[in-house]
Write an enzyme that holds these catalytic residues in place. Structure first.
Site, PDB file in Angstrom:
ATOM      1  N   ASP A  68       0.377  10.483   8.298  1.00  0.00           N
ATOM      2  CA  ASP A  68       1.034   9.618   7.405  1.00  0.00           C
ATOM      3  C   ASP A  68       0.080   9.672   5.862  1.00  0.00           C
ATOM      4  O   ASP A  68      -0.915  10.210   6.037  1.00  0.00           O
ATOM      5  CB  ASP A  68       0.962   7.885   7.711  1.00  0.00           C
ATOM      6  CG  ASP A  68       1.514   7.248   6.532  1.00  0.00           C
ATOM      7  OD1 ASP A  68       2.797   7.574   6.106  1.00  0.00           O
ATOM      8  OD2 ASP A  68       1.138   6.309   6.363  1.00  0.00           O
ATOM      9  N   ASP A  99      -1.113   4.161   9.269  1.00  0.00           N
ATOM     10  CA  ASP A  99      -1.761   2.659   9.090  1.00  0.00           C
ATOM     11  C   ASP A  99      -0.917   1.666   9.385  1.00  0.00           C
ATOM     12  O   ASP A  99      -1.225   0.597   9.603  1.00  0.00           O
ATOM     13  CB  ASP A  99      -2.319   2.820   7.449  1.00  0.00           C
ATOM     14  CG  ASP A  99      -1.246   2.664   6.631  1.00  0.00           C
ATOM     15  OD1 ASP A  99      -0.814   1.903   5.588  1.00  0.00           O
ATOM     16  OD2 ASP A  99      -0.325   3.756   6.544  1.00  0.00           O
TER      17      ASP A  99
END
Length: 227
Positions: free
Chosen positions: A17, A174
């Site tokens: 990400d 996250d």
């Protein structure tokens, strides 16, 4: 935090990400959204910005529309984007440990891709300005797929682009939204929380959660030794 289970394999690829995982951009985004809201005279709670983390443009627009209406939401988003563009072009700070982890993967020839909910033009600018773009073999964005996270599309595209089976990919994320996307893609996620601590519902997904990217690297190093 309880002990983290070892990785089940040394991955054939690692997919990252971007916002909140590699770049300290969630705080920057939240600051720009809050500043735009104040400029335009909207009293919105800080909790609203936290709900947007990892969700992409569609979720942000929907949550804002619920609070202030469609026209005002569009105006606020345009203003916050202008503020954020200036921050992104200046280069957003790295999250601790990202360069060390990327260099470790490069040295071992493990392919790397980005899978982000950000639209392609902005994602490329952010990665370039932050000096991270050269580390990646592929960049996949919400511009490239029909459905954003938590749908698995952007992760499946990243695996396909790298030529790696999804089940052999490690994902670093996250946000809970991103973790759900990785699981839906049949990948092995490791969550490194930033602004959102995993709640009971997230922990019930039974994935690996570590406090830092350095800890994620240690999981990989251990697998290289034992695998």
């Amino acid at each position: 935090m309880p002990p983290v289970a070892p990785l089940p394999f040394l991955p054939d690829a690692v997919i990252f990400d971007m916002d909140g995982l590699m770049l300290d951009s969630e705080r920057a985004i939240n600051t720009c959204m809050a500043s735009a809201a104040r400029e335009l005279g909207h009293a919105l709670p800080d909790s609203l910005w936290l709900k947007m983390i990892g969700g992409g443009d569609g979720l942000c627009r929907r949550l804002l529309t619920e609070q202030i209406g469609e026209v005002a939401a569009d105006e606020l988003l345009l203003r916050s984007e202008a503020l954020y563009d200036a921050v992104a072009d200046a280069g957003i700070d790295h999250r601790p440990g990202i360069v060390e982890l990327l260099e470790w993967l490069v040295a071992r020839g493990i392919p790397r891709a980005v899978a982000t909910s950000t639209r392609r033009p902005l994602a490329m600018r952010k990665l370039d300005a932050a000096g991270l773009l050269p580390y990646f073999d592929a960049v996949c964005t919400s511009s490239d797929v029909p459905r954003p996270k938590p749908a698995p599309d952007v992760y499946l595209l990243a695996a396909s682009t790298l030529g790696v089976e999804p089940g052999r990919c490690l994902v670093l994320e996250d946000s809970p939204t991103g973790v759900r996307a990785a699981l839906a893609a049949g990948m092995t996620p490791v969550q490194v929380p930033d602004m959102l601590e995993p709640d009971a519902a997230v922990r019930a997904l039974a994935h690996r959660i570590v406090p830092s990217l350095a800890d994620a690297q240690r999981l990989l190093e251990a697998q290289l030794v034992t695998g």
